[in-house]
Design a protein around this motif. Structure first.
Motif, PDB file in Angstrom:
ATOM      1  N   UNK A  43       0.820  -1.212   0.004  1.00 40.19           N
ATOM      2  CA  UNK A  43       0.258  -0.043  -0.144  1.00 40.19           C
ATOM      3  C   UNK A  43       0.889   1.244   0.046  1.00 40.19           C
ATOM      4  N   UNK A  44       0.452   2.518   0.022  1.00 45.85           N
ATOM      5  CA  UNK A  44       0.997   3.624  -0.012  1.00 45.85           C
ATOM      6  C   UNK A  44       1.876   3.792   1.205  1.00 45.85           C
ATOM      7  N   UNK A  45       1.673   3.197   2.149  1.00 42.49           N
ATOM      8  CA  UNK A  45       2.789   3.161   3.540  1.00 42.49           C
ATOM      9  C   UNK A  45       3.798   2.062   3.449  1.00 42.49           C
ATOM     10  N   UNK A  46       3.875   1.523   2.526  1.00 45.03           N
ATOM     11  CA  UNK A  46       4.678   0.149   2.248  1.00 45.03           C
ATOM     12  C   UNK A  46       4.273  -0.851   3.186  1.00 45.03           C
ATOM     13  N   UNK A  83       5.324   9.794  -6.592  1.00 47.22           N
ATOM     14  CA  UNK A  83       4.955  10.898  -7.210  1.00 47.22           C
ATOM     15  C   UNK A  83       4.457  10.763  -8.686  1.00 47.22           C
ATOM     16  N   UNK A  84       5.012   9.424  -9.350  1.00 47.94           N
ATOM     17  CA  UNK A  84       4.593   9.135 -10.798  1.00 47.94           C
ATOM     18  C   UNK A  84       4.156   8.110 -10.911  1.00 47.94           C
ATOM     19  N   UNK A  85       2.484   7.887 -10.793  1.00 52.98           N
ATOM     20  CA  UNK A  85       1.865   6.561 -11.010  1.00 52.98           C
ATOM     21  C   UNK A  85       2.037   6.195 -12.273  1.00 52.98           C
ATOM     22  N   UNK A  86       1.984   4.645 -12.408  1.00 51.48           N
ATOM     23  CA  UNK A  86       1.817   4.090 -13.761  1.00 51.48           C
ATOM     24  C   UNK A  86       3.292   4.172 -14.432  1.00 51.48           C
ATOM     25  N   UNK A 133      -1.836   2.012  -7.473  1.00 48.61           N
ATOM     26  CA  UNK A 133      -2.967   2.357  -6.543  1.00 48.61           C
ATOM     27  C   UNK A 133      -4.133   2.731  -7.263  1.00 48.61           C
ATOM     28  N   UNK A 134      -4.150   3.722  -8.421  1.00 49.81           N
ATOM     29  CA  UNK A 134      -5.079   4.379  -8.996  1.00 49.81           C
ATOM     30  C   UNK A 134      -5.956   3.413  -9.925  1.00 49.81           C
ATOM     31  N   UNK A 135      -5.367   2.184 -10.298  1.00 51.50           N
ATOM     32  CA  UNK A 135      -5.938   1.240 -10.956  1.00 51.50           C
ATOM     33  C   UNK A 135      -6.808   0.251  -9.990  1.00 51.50           C
TER      34      UNK A 135
END
Length: 758
Positions: A177-180, A226-229, A256-258
């Motif tokens: 997740x975004x918090x690793x 900072x740079x998805x995908x 994360x946005x998928x």
């Protein structure tokens, strides 16, 4: 007269029959109680193809298929209608022409006013088209169901394969997740770093990263967020469950946005082997580069197009060009005058035939005589270039002066031989020719090497002489040859450098003077002295051979063996033999090194005595072995109050202290941190040093008589050579002291060293 009601009923019945007869889409007809046809309408004729005359009086079973008649279906339907007053069914019916159609049938019982069964009314409708549509729909639905089922099974199978692929992949896969925090880990992830999912979840991500790489990893994660995908790749060290660090190469992709993923996908693999291999390659490349830069010869490497890929600084000095500016340029473009020269042809032959070639050539634009040794490979050429200009000029100069010296050569009692700086024979007189015939049974030849005429036991001496001539001249000594059984002929041998006007050596003159009579007169007087000198020379020669001449060929063989091993395929049938050769040469090299260490004891014994501080010496030993001490949590306690300084050889004391301390750590008891107590005492004009440890101890009753022997080892669980205690005893005794030991198995050992105070 008929009753009005009866007349009305008959009228109604006729009207009904008239209406029925006009219906064309339905077969409507009457049956008697036994199922025989009583009436027929136009619809029946249209549907089934029979006229009224053809069907009236016949049983309804004529419309059924043979299979249904065998099943007695007509009578069963009549019975069902009789029982239930109505019977509805669908099924295949037969037309007059034998074709079949799908019929929708309704059969109703008819009763008279008195309640007696009159028969049955049967209505048949042709719904074949609807049946076909329904069947088609059924087929379509069945096909759709089949396809859905098949696709579902494929999806499930693919998912299973995909999961199996992930779970058994060589790479580790994790979802974060975004918090690793870890959302998912593949089985291979545990294989790579040893942590189970539960163990990994209990550890913070930062705690598993090598401290030196933590900044790199944090920066990598910031860029990922900072740079998805966009995939990012990083290489860093992470902690293995066993306690060591491994190098991993990690690719991170922020999904994360998928909505189908909602995680950061992490693919990683263990690249420790590759990193270490790269480091070894860089280290070896650096070592090779250092060697090539330190040699006195020029060295160049060319690719298949004869373009420089490497050139050492010596080549640059030869041609007056910065070696770095040569890289990438074609040798023939830089030196066009060399095209079609002997060097050009030698390079071509070596490249085309893939064979070693050597040649000498003169390059006029630079005034350079060069001796080339050309080694080919599939990728190009490696060339060692020696500048022999001075040698060539000296040879020419000596040849010019030879005629002037010839008269001197032939009118003296000396045997005279003239060599160039490369030990090649340039000239000689008749006395030298006679001696060669007498003692070497061979003829002197111009251009032959001096070593060709040496007795095998004198080759090393002559090599040493030529080396010494570079530093001093002349070199004079005496040598003898057997002239008759039991007799020797003695010569005074003199080697003298020949210098040019610039005071540079251009050759060597060897003279031999017969001093047999003088030697015979002095022989008895100097017999004992000569014997001692000869023995000393033999010992010096042996020491030199072991420490220099013997080790150099062994090192060459070892180097060649390593090169062949690197280039030889693993399945080559010669690989085992080459590996065995490499092991044997390595063992021989180790023995030579050990012998050198032993022989150095004699030379070091002449070192200058100095006042040695024992506490400072201990600190030096601890600094030199800090990693070993820290790794095994060793504790070293010192008490030098009684004697803190010794007037002794520091090199010997350092070696003795280091061997005893390292041995105490190496032979520690399992599970027990090594503790070493070192103390000093003064007793009877002697300085006594004690080294006490808590290690494994020594079985003195069994091994005490061999404890200080060379290559004697009693605990094979620890790596070693069996030289440590041998060197300690040798050095202690060289210092005029002695060593003793007290030990008990599993309790420890105490070594006592005694040195005279003066």
């Amino acid at each position: 007269m008929p009753k009005p009601a009866l007349i009305q009923n008959e009228f109604d019945e006729r009207l009904l029959q008239l209406l029925i007869s006009r219906i064309e889409d339905y077969a409507i007809y009457m049956l008697d109680p036994n199922g025989y046809i009583l009436s027929w309408n136009q619809g029946g004729q249209n549907i089934k193809g029979y006229t009224t005359d053809e069907v009236v009086g016949r049983h309804i079973s004529m419309f059924y298929t043979t299979q249904d008649r065998r099943k007695n279906l007509p009578n069963e339907e009549l019975a069902s209608a009789l029982k239930n007053n109505i019977h509805e069914s669908q099924g295949w019916r037969v037309r007059k022409d034998g074709s079949v159609f799908w019929a929708d049938v309704v059969m109703t019982t008819l009763y008279d006013d008195d309640g007696y069964l009159k028969g049955f009314a049967k209505i048949t409708r042709d719904i074949t088209e609807r049946k076909k549509r329904e069947d088609q729909k059924t087929l379509v639905n069945a096909e759709l169901e089949r396809r859905v089922k098949a696709n579902t099974e494929k999806i499930i199978a693919r998912e299973r394969r995909f999961r199996a692929l992930i779970e058994n992949s060589y790479d580790g896969i994790s979802l974060l997740d975004r918090y690793w925090n870890v959302l998912y880990r593949s089985k291979s992830a545990a294989r790579i770093n040893g942590w189970s999912n539960e163990e990994r979840a209990a550890e913070k991500f930062e705690h598993l990263i090598h401290p030196d790489d933590l900044g790199i990893v944090r920066d990598l994660f910031r860029r990922v967020l900072a740079q998805p995908d966009k995939p990012f790749v990083g290489t860093y060290r992470t902690l293995h469950k066993l306690g060591h660090y491994i190098w991993i190469e990690c690719q991170l992709n922020n999904l994360l946005n998928d909505p189908d993923v909602e995680a950061i996908v992490c693919n990683f693999r263990d690249v420790t082997g590759r990193i270490l291999a790269d480091e070894q390659i860089r280290e070896k490349t650096g070592q090779i580069s250092n060697i090539l830069e330190s040699i006195t010869d020029g060295f160049i490497a060319l690719d298949k197009n004869y373009c420089y890929t490497y050139a050492n600084h010596r080549v640059g000095e030869m041609i007056g060009i910065d070696a770095a500016n040569m890289i990438g340029k074609c040798v023939w473009e830089m030196f066009p005058d060399a095209v079609n020269s002997d060097t050009f042809k030698a390079f071509k032959r070596a490249m085309e035939n893939q064979e070693y070639v050597t040649n000498e050539d003169y390059y006029a634009p630079l005034g350079l005589w060069q001796e080339n040794h050309i080694y080919p490979s599939p990728d190009g050429l490696s060339v060692f270039i020696r500048d022999v200009t001075e040698s060539k000029l000296a040879q020419a100069s000596m040849q010019q002066s030879e005629s002037n010296l010839r008269s001197v050569f032939e009118n003296t009692d000396l045997a005279i031989v003239l060599f160039d700086t490369e030990t090649r024979l340039l000239s000689f007189n008749n006395n030298a020719r006679s001696l060669a015939d007498k003692y070497f049974k061979t003829e002197l030849r111009i251009g032959e090497s001096a070593f060709y005429y040496c007795l095998p036991e004198r080759v090393d001496d002559v090599q040493r002489i030529f080396r010494k001539l570079r530093r001093k001249s002349p070199i004079v000594y005496e040598v003898s040859y057997p002239s008759a059984p039991g007799q020797l002929q003695w010569f005074e041998v003199r080697w003298v450098n020949v210098l040019n006007r610039q005071n540079q050596p251009i050759g060597v003159i060897l003279t031999l003077k017969d001093i047999t009579e003088k030697k015979q007169a002095d022989f008895e007087r100097d017999h004992i002295t000569t014997d001692l000198i000869q023995r000393n020379k033999d010992l010096e020669q042996f020491t030199y051979i072991v420490s220099h001449n013997l080790r150099q060929p062994v090192a060459n063989i070892k180097g060649l063996s390593d090169i062949l091993s690197d280039e030889m395929a693993a399945d080559d049938p010669n690989a085992p033999a080459l590996q065995a050769l490499g092991i044997s040469v390595s063992n021989l090299d180790k023995v030579i090194i050990d012998l050198n260490h032993i022989l150095q004891v004699n030379s070091q014994a002449n070192d200058t005595l100095e006042m040695v501080s024992l506490p400072e010496l201990i600190e030096e030993v601890k600094a030199g072995n800090s990693q070993l001490i820290a790794k095994h949590h060793a504790k070293i306690h010192c008490d030098f109050d009684a004697a803190s300084k010794l007037n002794n050889l520091k090199t010997y004391l350092y070696s003795i202290f280091q061997n005893l301390i390292v041995n105490s750590i190496k032979y520690r008891r399992p599970g027990v941190d090594p503790v070493i107590n070192i103390s000093s005492k003064i007793a009877a004009n002697k300085a006594c040093l004690y080294f006490e440890d808590n290690g494994k101890g020594i079985d003195l009753q069994r091994n005490g008589h061999q404890l200080f022997g060379l290559y004697k080892r009693f605990d094979l669980s620890v790596e070693g050579k069996g030289m440590g205690l041998f060197m300690v005893k040798t050095q202690v005794e060289r210092l005029g002291g002695k060593i003793s030991v007290e030990s008990e198995v599993n309790k420890g050992s105490t070594f006592k060293l005694e040195f005279p105070l003066k």
